[in-house]
Design a protein around this motif. Sequence first.
Motif, mmCIF file in Angstrom:
data_model
loop_
_atom_site.group_PDB
_atom_site.id
_atom_site.type_symbol
_atom_site.label_atom_id
_atom_site.label_comp_id
_atom_site.label_asym_id
_atom_site.label_seq_id
_atom_site.Cartn_x
_atom_site.Cartn_y
_atom_site.Cartn_z
ATOM 1 N N HIS A 118 -15.026 -5.319 -4.936
ATOM 2 C CA HIS A 118 -15.020 -4.773 -6.455
ATOM 3 C C HIS A 118 -14.679 -5.858 -7.573
ATOM 4 O O HIS A 118 -14.092 -5.568 -8.612
ATOM 5 N N TYR A 148 -12.784 -5.903 0.570
ATOM 6 C CA TYR A 148 -12.538 -5.052 -0.276
ATOM 7 C C TYR A 148 -12.648 -5.291 -1.801
ATOM 8 O O TYR A 148 -13.366 -5.013 -2.719
ATOM 9 N N PHE A 160 -8.094 -1.388 2.007
ATOM 10 C CA PHE A 160 -7.627 -1.496 0.470
ATOM 11 C C PHE A 160 -6.774 -2.729 0.496
ATOM 12 O O PHE A 160 -6.335 -3.096 1.496
ATOM 13 N N GLN A 161 -7.143 -3.840 -0.432
ATOM 14 C CA GLN A 161 -6.433 -4.981 -0.561
ATOM 15 C C GLN A 161 -6.754 -5.830 0.520
ATOM 16 O O GLN A 161 -6.227 -6.984 0.787
ATOM 17 N N GLN A 210 0.938 -1.299 0.017
ATOM 18 C CA GLN A 210 0.002 -0.032 0.066
ATOM 19 C C GLN A 210 0.796 1.303 -0.087
ATOM 20 O O GLN A 210 0.560 2.409 -0.785
ATOM 21 N N LEU A 268 -4.950 5.947 -0.384
ATOM 22 C CA LEU A 268 -5.788 4.667 -0.785
ATOM 23 C C LEU A 268 -7.091 4.466 0.302
ATOM 24 O O LEU A 268 -6.935 4.955 1.079
#
Length: 290
Positions: free
Chosen positions: A256, A252, A247-248, A232, A243
């Motif tokens: 997506h 998440y 995230f990751q 990140q 971000l």
Amino acid sequence: MSWLTNYVKPKLRKVLNPKETPDNLWHKCKSCGQMIFQKEFIANQYVCAHCDHHDRVPPKDRFDALFDNQSYELLDLPAVNQDPLKFRDTKKYTDRLKAARNNTGDEDAIKVAVGKIGGVNTVVAVQNFFFMGGSMGMAVGEGIIAGARHALKIKAPMVMMTASGGARMQEGILSLMQMPRTTVAIQMLRDAGLPYLVVLTDPTTGGVSASYAMLGDIHISEPGAMIGFAGQRVIEQTIREKLPDRFQTAEYLQEHGMVDIVCHRHEMAEKLGTMLAMLMSGSHRRKAAE
């Protein structure tokens, strides 16, 4: 004098120095910090009973939890050149391999077994993060290819359980070459109509996430698993943007569209068994039998 040394002294030692508590009696959760009795932690499949954090799991425990009645057979994996580049950083590569083997009892960062999951004969490959961070080298590549070939031979699906920091730097370009090699092996499974399922565990990063970890017919992840290519901080410094939160993470990526299912470890065997039975029925089974 011998009576004092051999009898009295040991007795005094026992009284004055009571037996110390073993270092591995307790486990401290990395997420909530709670102390958990080690035997209970392992019996709960390395999941924290307080916060549900999914910790990392050795291959043997993975196999025991997945295969019906804990019944499976380990495959003999091909031997590879131990140190093709004669690599040395602060230590010799051969010394790092020796230390990892002593600590884990495994030859390298992958193990492959065959057995039944939900009654379906299945080949399962598991990466071991405790062996040099589960890094992908020639041995890992050969292990995955050997697993795919065995699946083709017995006309069975393959499940890949990833846990890796990426390619193994001590093997240079030879480790990166495992990305296209494993991709070809997975395509062979697809051409034969055999399912290839990926279970993403914490962490799955680098060249692993850029190859066989993202080529599954279905992608399943454990809760909270960190999945990505670069870190990140590196991404934020490159794009000069902050971000999003989470995230990751597996959740998440599911939102997506990169992960199909986020599944609790306690339900993984049942979920895999159901999906494998569905995928191996009908047209898949007919094509595999041709």
